[in-house]
Design an enzyme around this catalytic site. Structure first.
Site, PDB file in Angstrom:
ATOM      1  N   GLU A  99      -2.243  -9.215   3.715  1.00  0.00           N
ATOM      2  CA  GLU A  99      -2.877 -10.110   4.606  1.00  0.00           C
ATOM      3  C   GLU A  99      -4.374  -9.658   4.989  1.00  0.00           C
ATOM      4  OE1 GLU A  99      -3.700  -5.635   5.590  1.00  0.00           O
ATOM      5  OE2 GLU A  99      -2.052  -7.141   4.085  1.00  0.00           O
ATOM      6  N   HIS A 135      -4.130  -5.634  -0.093  1.00  0.00           N
ATOM      7  CA  HIS A 135      -3.172  -5.762   0.804  1.00  0.00           C
ATOM      8  C   HIS A 135      -3.575  -7.742   1.078  1.00  0.00           C
ATOM      9  CE1 HIS A 135      -3.279  -2.358   3.235  1.00  0.00           C
ATOM     10  NE2 HIS A 135      -3.698  -2.089   2.604  1.00  0.00           N
ATOM     11  N   CYS A 137       1.327  -1.010   0.253  1.00  0.00           N
ATOM     12  CA  CYS A 137       0.052   0.125   0.060  1.00  0.00           C
ATOM     13  C   CYS A 137       1.289   1.478  -0.143  1.00  0.00           C
ATOM     14  CB  CYS A 137      -0.564   0.025   1.309  1.00  0.00           C
ATOM     15  SG  CYS A 137      -2.475   1.142   0.967  1.00  0.00           S
TER      16      CYS A 137
END
Length: 372
Positions: free
Chosen positions: A353, A351, A268
């Site tokens: 995760e 993202h 990001c």
């Protein structure tokens, strides 16, 4: 609940009901299309300086708990929801969302047409707004909004970054045992904290990487010295809030790390900083990518992954002069991931995760481990 008045940069004036913190706040309004995970969104430091409009109509129904915190607090200016459920029902709930918002000074706004606001942002773009439980005069709100600094003028990283270094040892959370795993690690990195999420650290550790989180203003010379001494194997640049083009010190430090040829991975804001450090400035999207349902194509594998996203800025197409594109957003064909041609450096805009969101991109952390 009491009355809250809202004034938007485009001249719109609305009244709604408030929960959470009271007072007056100014920020940028965006919308998020995730169906679940409101606590993870509220506690994501990347939302510092922003009001988040949830397109999911009912928020608060499962409460909040310490396990789902993505950082040490909540840094967004406020949230806007169609309906707030003040009586949560979930076996993991420890407190209502209202209590969490009050503790961290975040405004909650409900009984408002979030579908209308979402369409407005989609058509007109992200914009500044002011919300107040104290001021209800339209002209006074307009005056205060016009006098307030814009989000692109404020360095929110100084607010969200850690003050002291710390080592993160937890891995993924096991929903069966309700515990975090303790993985064996064989590589060591430092992670620059621009607003890092807890689950990013969990995934790095799960991939076999020992992570030391360091403040955003840590001199690059210290990191380079540790790398050259064999103390660390690489550097991670985290997610974070605001406009990356105002982060001049972070840009300079990133350039020094690149010159030292340290293996690096960015997510990001970290992805954007690597682009800027290479001389390719970012640009602002009309309303950004915020949600847990964005399709991204893995160019190398030819597969499609559903991803979690949270960003208002993007790297330019000209970056392909120095980097190979690894991932592309299928909503608008913007760049979602790159691997630099002449350096041990990789980054992604989305993202992997996935907190909240799908887990189809988690393999990227293992790719970083293998690069190290």
């Amino acid at each position: 609940m009491q009355k809250v008045s809202l004034y938007f940069e485009n001249g719109l004036f609305l009244e709604a009901r408030s929960f959470g913190a009271e007072g007056t706040a100014v920020g940028e309004i965006v919308f998020n299309t995730s169906m679940t995970g409101y606590q993870e969104i509220v506690t994501d430091p990347s939302y510092a300086g922003q009001f988040v409009t949830f397109t999911m109509t009912e928020i608060g129904n499962v409460g909040c708990n310490a396990q789902d915190m993505e950082s040490r607090g909540a840094f967004c200016k406020g949230i806007l929801v169609r309906q707030y459920q003040k009586r949560p029902s979930n076996f993991r709930s420890e407190e209502p969302l209202d209590a969490l918002l009050k503790r961290f000074g975040v405004m909650g706004i409900c009984d408002i047409d979030t579908r209308y606001l979402t369409r407005m942002i989609r058509n007109q773009g992200a914009m500044e707004m002011i919300a107040s439980t104290e001021i209800h005069d339209k002209e006074e709100l307009k005056k205060r909004l016009e006098a307030a600094p814009r989000i692109e003028e404020i360095n929110y990283i100084e607010e969200v970054s850690t003050d002291e270094p710390y080592v993160h040892e937890e891995g993924r959370y096991d929903a069966k045992t309700f515990r975090y795993e303790k993985p064996q690690t064989s590589k060591k990195i430092v992670a620059y904290d621009f607003g890092i999420k807890r689950n990013i650290l969990n995934e790095l550790t799960h991939a076999g990487i020992r992570v030391e989180v360091i403040p955003n203003d840590t001199p690059a010379e210290q990191v380079i010295e540790r790398f050259q001494a064999g103390e660390i194997d690489g550097v991670f640049l985290s997610n974070g809030p605001g406009d990356p083009l105002i982060l001049h010190d972070e840009k300079e430090r990133t350039q020094k790390l690149l010159d030292a040829r340290i293996p690096m991975f960015g997510i990001c804001l970290g992805h954007q900083m690597l682009s800027i450090a290479h001389g390719y400035d970012t640009y602002k999207l009309k309303f950004g990518h915020h949600g847990g349902n964005h399709p991204v194509k893995n160019v190398e594998k030819g597969t499609v992954e559903i991803t979690a996203q949270n960003h208002n800025y993007n790297v330019p197409e000209s970056l392909t002069e120095v980097a190979e594109v690894t991932h592309v957003n299928l909503f608008d064909n913007t760049i979602e991931g790159v691997r630099y041609k002449e350096e041990p450096v990789m980054s992604v805009q989305h993202h992997p995760e996935a907190s909240p969101g799908p887990h189809e991109s988690a393999y990227i952390f293992k790719e970083f481990y293998e690069m190290l």
